[in-house]
Design an enzyme around this catalytic site. Structure first.
Site, PDB file in Angstrom:
ATOM      1  N   ASP A 186       0.914  -1.150  -0.028  1.00 50.89           N
ATOM      2  CA  ASP A 186       0.097  -0.111  -0.104  1.00 50.89           C
ATOM      3  C   ASP A 186       0.896   1.247   0.057  1.00 50.89           C
ATOM      4  O   ASP A 186       1.952   0.969   0.772  1.00 50.89           O
ATOM      5  CB  ASP A 186      -0.889  -0.097   1.313  1.00 50.89           C
ATOM      6  CG  ASP A 186      -1.835   1.150   1.359  1.00 50.89           C
ATOM      7  OD1 ASP A 186      -2.264   1.545   0.263  1.00 50.89           O
ATOM      8  OD2 ASP A 186      -2.145   1.393   2.400  1.00 50.89           O
ATOM      9  N   ASN A 221      -0.851   4.660   0.018  1.00 49.95           N
ATOM     10  CA  ASN A 221      -1.579   5.757   0.340  1.00 49.95           C
ATOM     11  C   ASN A 221      -2.513   5.602   1.624  1.00 49.95           C
ATOM     12  O   ASN A 221      -3.015   6.399   1.847  1.00 49.95           O
ATOM     13  CB  ASN A 221      -2.425   6.266  -0.796  1.00 49.95           C
ATOM     14  CG  ASN A 221      -3.463   5.178  -1.114  1.00 49.95           C
ATOM     15  OD1 ASN A 221      -3.688   4.251  -0.540  1.00 49.95           O
ATOM     16  ND2 ASN A 221      -4.335   5.462  -1.875  1.00 49.95           N
ATOM     17  N   ASP A 280      -4.539   3.694   2.777  1.00 48.20           N
ATOM     18  CA  ASP A 280      -5.905   3.092   2.712  1.00 48.20           C
ATOM     19  C   ASP A 280      -6.212   1.636   3.263  1.00 48.20           C
ATOM     20  O   ASP A 280      -7.360   1.104   3.207  1.00 48.20           O
ATOM     21  CB  ASP A 280      -6.828   3.375   1.588  1.00 48.20           C
ATOM     22  CG  ASP A 280      -5.996   2.487   0.181  1.00 48.20           C
ATOM     23  OD1 ASP A 280      -5.208   1.935   0.323  1.00 48.20           O
ATOM     24  OD2 ASP A 280      -6.762   2.836  -0.814  1.00 48.20           O
ATOM     25  N   ASP A 286      -1.580  -1.171  -3.918  1.00 45.21           N
ATOM     26  CA  ASP A 286      -2.001  -0.432  -5.284  1.00 45.21           C
ATOM     27  C   ASP A 286      -0.642  -0.357  -6.159  1.00 45.21           C
ATOM     28  O   ASP A 286       0.361  -0.977  -5.749  1.00 45.21           O
ATOM     29  CB  ASP A 286      -2.111   1.177  -4.697  1.00 45.21           C
ATOM     30  CG  ASP A 286      -1.397   1.595  -3.506  1.00 45.21           C
ATOM     31  OD1 ASP A 286      -0.203   1.674  -4.038  1.00 45.21           O
ATOM     32  OD2 ASP A 286      -1.833   2.304  -2.806  1.00 45.21           O
ATOM     33  N   ASP A 297      -4.142  -9.580 -16.081  1.00 50.53           N
ATOM     34  CA  ASP A 297      -5.162 -10.862 -15.880  1.00 50.53           C
ATOM     35  C   ASP A 297      -6.112 -10.525 -17.031  1.00 50.53           C
ATOM     36  O   ASP A 297      -6.580  -9.459 -16.639  1.00 50.53           O
ATOM     37  CB  ASP A 297      -5.341 -10.815 -14.629  1.00 50.53           C
ATOM     38  CG  ASP A 297      -5.713 -12.316 -14.023  1.00 50.53           C
ATOM     39  OD1 ASP A 297      -6.350 -12.884 -14.646  1.00 50.53           O
ATOM     40  OD2 ASP A 297      -5.176 -12.619 -13.019  1.00 50.53           O
ATOM     41  N   ASP A 314      -8.083 -15.844 -17.193  1.00 53.25           N
ATOM     42  CA  ASP A 314      -8.910 -16.603 -16.219  1.00 53.25           C
ATOM     43  C   ASP A 314      -9.691 -17.756 -16.673  1.00 53.25           C
ATOM     44  O   ASP A 314     -10.196 -17.260 -17.868  1.00 53.25           O
ATOM     45  CB  ASP A 314      -9.588 -15.460 -15.565  1.00 53.25           C
ATOM     46  CG  ASP A 314     -10.096 -15.831 -14.132  1.00 53.25           C
ATOM     47  OD1 ASP A 314      -9.517 -15.997 -13.114  1.00 53.25           O
ATOM     48  OD2 ASP A 314     -11.405 -15.835 -14.026  1.00 53.25           O
ATOM     49  N   GLU A 349      -5.528 -20.500 -17.749  1.00 57.54           N
ATOM     50  CA  GLU A 349      -5.913 -21.003 -16.475  1.00 57.54           C
ATOM     51  C   GLU A 349      -6.653 -21.834 -16.796  1.00 57.54           C
ATOM     52  O   GLU A 349      -7.820 -21.839 -17.666  1.00 57.54           O
ATOM     53  CB  GLU A 349      -6.389 -20.098 -15.501  1.00 57.54           C
ATOM     54  CG  GLU A 349      -6.683 -21.065 -13.937  1.00 57.54           C
ATOM     55  CD  GLU A 349      -7.686 -20.173 -13.173  1.00 57.54           C
ATOM     56  OE1 GLU A 349      -7.616 -20.362 -11.998  1.00 57.54           O
ATOM     57  OE2 GLU A 349      -8.439 -19.221 -13.737  1.00 57.54           O
ATOM     58  N   HIS A 395      -2.847 -17.029  -5.877  1.00 64.21           N
ATOM     59  CA  HIS A 395      -3.720 -16.628  -4.904  1.00 64.21           C
ATOM     60  C   HIS A 395      -5.047 -17.528  -4.699  1.00 64.21           C
ATOM     61  O   HIS A 395      -6.009 -16.963  -3.856  1.00 64.21           O
ATOM     62  CB  HIS A 395      -4.444 -15.166  -5.388  1.00 64.21           C
ATOM     63  CG  HIS A 395      -4.986 -15.342  -6.849  1.00 64.21           C
ATOM     64  ND1 HIS A 395      -4.531 -16.025  -8.085  1.00 64.21           N
ATOM     65  CD2 HIS A 395      -6.466 -15.169  -6.934  1.00 64.21           C
ATOM     66  CE1 HIS A 395      -5.560 -15.969  -9.026  1.00 64.21           C
ATOM     67  NE2 HIS A 395      -6.523 -15.421  -8.481  1.00 64.21           N
ATOM     68  N   ASP A 396      -5.280 -18.554  -5.225  1.00 62.51           N
ATOM     69  CA  ASP A 396      -6.490 -19.585  -4.957  1.00 62.51           C
ATOM     70  C   ASP A 396      -6.121 -20.785  -4.019  1.00 62.51           C
ATOM     71  O   ASP A 396      -6.960 -21.388  -3.922  1.00 62.51           O
ATOM     72  CB  ASP A 396      -7.011 -19.964  -6.436  1.00 62.51           C
ATOM     73  CG  ASP A 396      -7.737 -18.697  -7.243  1.00 62.51           C
ATOM     74  OD1 ASP A 396      -8.251 -17.653  -6.565  1.00 62.51           O
ATOM     75  OD2 ASP A 396      -7.731 -18.867  -8.244  1.00 62.51           O
TER      76      ASP A 396
HETATM   77  C1  NOJ Z   1     -10.082 -18.004 -11.024  1.00 66.82           C
HETATM   78  C2  NOJ Z   1      -9.218 -16.683 -10.287  1.00 66.82           C
HETATM   79  O1  NOJ Z   1      -8.115 -17.232 -10.320  1.00 66.82           O
HETATM   80  C3  NOJ Z   1     -10.319 -16.984  -9.278  1.00 66.82           C
HETATM   81  O2  NOJ Z   1      -9.403 -16.082  -7.926  1.00 66.82           O
HETATM   82  C4  NOJ Z   1     -11.475 -16.268  -9.410  1.00 66.82           C
HETATM   83  O3  NOJ Z   1     -12.279 -16.289  -8.185  1.00 66.82           O
HETATM   84  C5  NOJ Z   1     -12.174 -17.185 -10.409  1.00 66.82           C
HETATM   85  N1  NOJ Z   1     -11.218 -17.471 -11.568  1.00 66.82           N
HETATM   86  C6  NOJ Z   1     -13.348 -16.262 -11.034  1.00 66.82           C
HETATM   87  O4  NOJ Z   1     -12.753 -15.343 -11.992  1.00 66.82           O
END
Ligand code: NOJ
Length: 544
Positions: free
Chosen positions: A21, A23, A25, A29, A98, A199, A241, A315-316
């Site tokens: 971050d 700023n 918040d 960013d 992305d 995605d 993906e 991140h998933d």
């Molecule tokens: C895959 C992404 O990596 C995930 O974070 C997202 O929730 C779903 N696709 C839907 O876009």
């Protein structure tokens, strides 16, 4: 095939909300990322995959886009984006955006128009079906829980959402809509970005009436069309993906004639602690032999026929050191072990922010401390099924996506140097000891291990074998040891490691010479035998 720059690259994924971050918040960013480019340069990566920063109501942290041509104000402005591309470029780092085009946000103007009904010119951009509020079109489920169909009063019909109801699915059968997407992709490429991470690309060819979600019959036609309209004129990295990829269709996606994508981001290895047919939240054990089998299958099948992406984290998914390693006593050894196994393979390695310092999963006591839409939805769903709070939390601790999304740990000051404000998601309290600064200062840190792996791949005399060498597995049926050999042009590499805590002494199957990298400060290699301590992993170089 002619060599491509992205085959020799290392990609670093940034989840912008949680990176830096600037700023106060509490949300990371673009200016924060710019501030950290020197760090990424020091690490040695070539490409940043930036999770979505487009305008979005943030129902799914940006994977719900309301305007593909604007930046969400919490992340900055288009000027900041241009500055990021330029500043990264000065450091020879490319920005991969992305591309989320299986669905948009329900606040996208296309959807706002479409829901006015059949006569609207945008109606057919989405997937609508008849029904009554009491009768769903069919039993398709959303990945975030519940039905994939949502009743829209205004249209008097159901619309499809394979994710949350705030993410209506686009209808790829519509030619005009596809042209709009290609136009937008070209617009971004003209800005100087280095490619796209696509995605859930395997879902764009869905046929909801036949309950076909991934790998629909027209999927590869659409990708080929996208290639003709956009990609074939550009020298870019494209990674699709696909949770449903097989080695067969991956060869198609990443075929050597370049008519589709550079590579596919597939999850066969990552899904191995889930039993076939069971839900993500029903926890299973990892079968180590199967893991070796799957990794080796992808290595061998795609060699000279396609290209692999290599990853443990994004991140998933939960943090790999916590998931399949030991994030306590042997955290450092484990993080280095996973890194060596992965970077030693053929393909393009992906590092997810924080992986390079061994960040771990997190455990918040209260569900209110979680932010991820999937976790929150599923909590409610499983509560309704009668699961206890403790049982649901065990699954959240093991599998929840917020494990990977806690803010980046830069130093041991307040909020780990991530923000001066109140962070959007609580930090992992181990930031007092696990942070970048400590890793920069310690010559034996996880970060230095990653730097060495990247240097070997990008700049050393081992580069060619590390990037392009063929692959041969060893110890395939061993309960603890995994090893493989790479070979090319008179040079070889041999990786051998102990995936568990039990000490093992094994005979080396080939004669090895120089140790190029290890996760221990000394080694026990004698008379053709090696003793592997907990999680010990060695990378040898061989010259003939
Ligand atoms: C895959 C992404 O990596 C995930 O974070 C997202 O929730 C779903 N696709 C839907 O876009």
């Amino acid at each position: 095939m002619k060599k491509k720059w992205w085959q020799e690259s290392v990609v670093y994924q940034i989840y912008p909300r949680s990176f830096q971050d600037s700023n106060g918040d509490g949300i990371g960013d673009l200016q924060g990322i710019i501030k950290r480019l020197d760090y990424l340069n020091y690490l040695g990566i070539d490409v940043i995959w930036l999770s979505p920063v487009y305008e979005s109501p943030q129902a799914d942290n940006g994977y719900d886009i309301s305007n593909y041509y604007e930046i969400a104000p919490e992340f900055g402005s288009m000027k900041d984006m241009e500055q990021l591309i330029e500043e990264a470029g000065k450091r020879e780092i490319k920005i991969v955006m992305d591309l989320v085009v299986n669905h948009t946000s329900d606040e996208h103007p296309w959807f706002q128009e479409a829901k006015k009904g059949k006569t609207n010119q945008f109606y057919d951009y989405y997937v609508w079906r008849d029904g009554t509020p009491a009768e769903l079109p069919n039993q398709l489920k959303s990945s975030f829980g519940g039905s994939a169909w949502e009743w829209c009063e205004e249209a008097g019909q159901y619309y499809l959402h394979l994710y949350s109801k705030r993410q209506p699915d686009l209808n790829w059968e519509n030619r005009e809509m596809r042209q709009e997407i290609y136009k937008m992709m070209n617009w971004w490429l003209d800005k100087g970005i280095g490619g796209f991470r696509m995605d859930v690309i395997d879902k764009i060819g869905k046929i909801p009436d036949k309950l076909i979600v991934a790998n629909g019959p027209k999927l590869h036609d659409y990708i080929k069309e996208m290639n003709t309209e956009v990609l074939c004129r550009r020298d870019v990295l494209t990674v699709g993906e696909s949770w449903a990829a097989t080695t067969e269709n991956a060869k198609q996606y990443s075929n050597l004639d370049g008519s589709e994508l550079s590579m596919v981001f597939q999850f066969e290895h990552i899904k191995l602690d889930k039993e076939e047919g069971k839900a993500k939240w029903e926890l299973g054990e990892l079968d180590f032999i199967k893991l070796k089998e799957v990794l080796s299958k992808w290595q061998c099948e795609l060699d000279s026929r396609g290209w692999n992406s290599l990853f443990w984290n994004n991140h998933d998914v939960p943090r790999i050191v916590s998931r399949w390693g030991d994030d306590g006593r042997y955290r450092k050894e484990c993080a280095k072990m996973f890194a060596t196994y992965l970077h030693g393979m053929q393909g393009t390695p992906y590092i997810y922010q924080g992986e390079e310092i061994g960040m771990t999963n997190v455990r918040f006591d209260e569900i209110e401390d979680y932010r991820d839409i999937e976790t929150l939805n599923l909590y409610r769903e499983y509560q309704a099924l009668g699961w206890s709070h403790d049982k649901i939390m065990r699954s959240v601790y093991a599998k929840g996506r917020d494990n990977a999304r806690t803010p980046m740990q830069w130093n041991d000051t307040r909020n780990a140097g991530f923000t001066e404000g109140c962070p959007w998601l609580k930090l992992n309290q181990n930031y007092l000891t696990v942070h970048v600064q400590e890793n920069v200062e310690d010559a034996h840190s996880i970060l230095q291990h990653y730097r060495r792996l990247i240097w070997l791949r990008r700049e050393s005399k081992w580069k060619d074998v590390m990037v392009y060498g063929n692959y041969e597995p060893f110890f395939e049926k061993d309960a603890d040891v995994f090893a493989y050999k790479r070979e090319k042009g008179g040079k070889g590499m041999f990786v051998i490691g102990n995936f568990h805590e039990t000490r093992r002494t094994v005979e080396l199957p080939i004669s090895v010479s120089d140790i190029l990298l290890s996760n221990y400060e000394d080694s026990c290699v004698r008379e053709g035998k090696v003793t592997l301590r907990p999680y010990e992993t060695l990378l040898f170089g061989m010259e003939s």
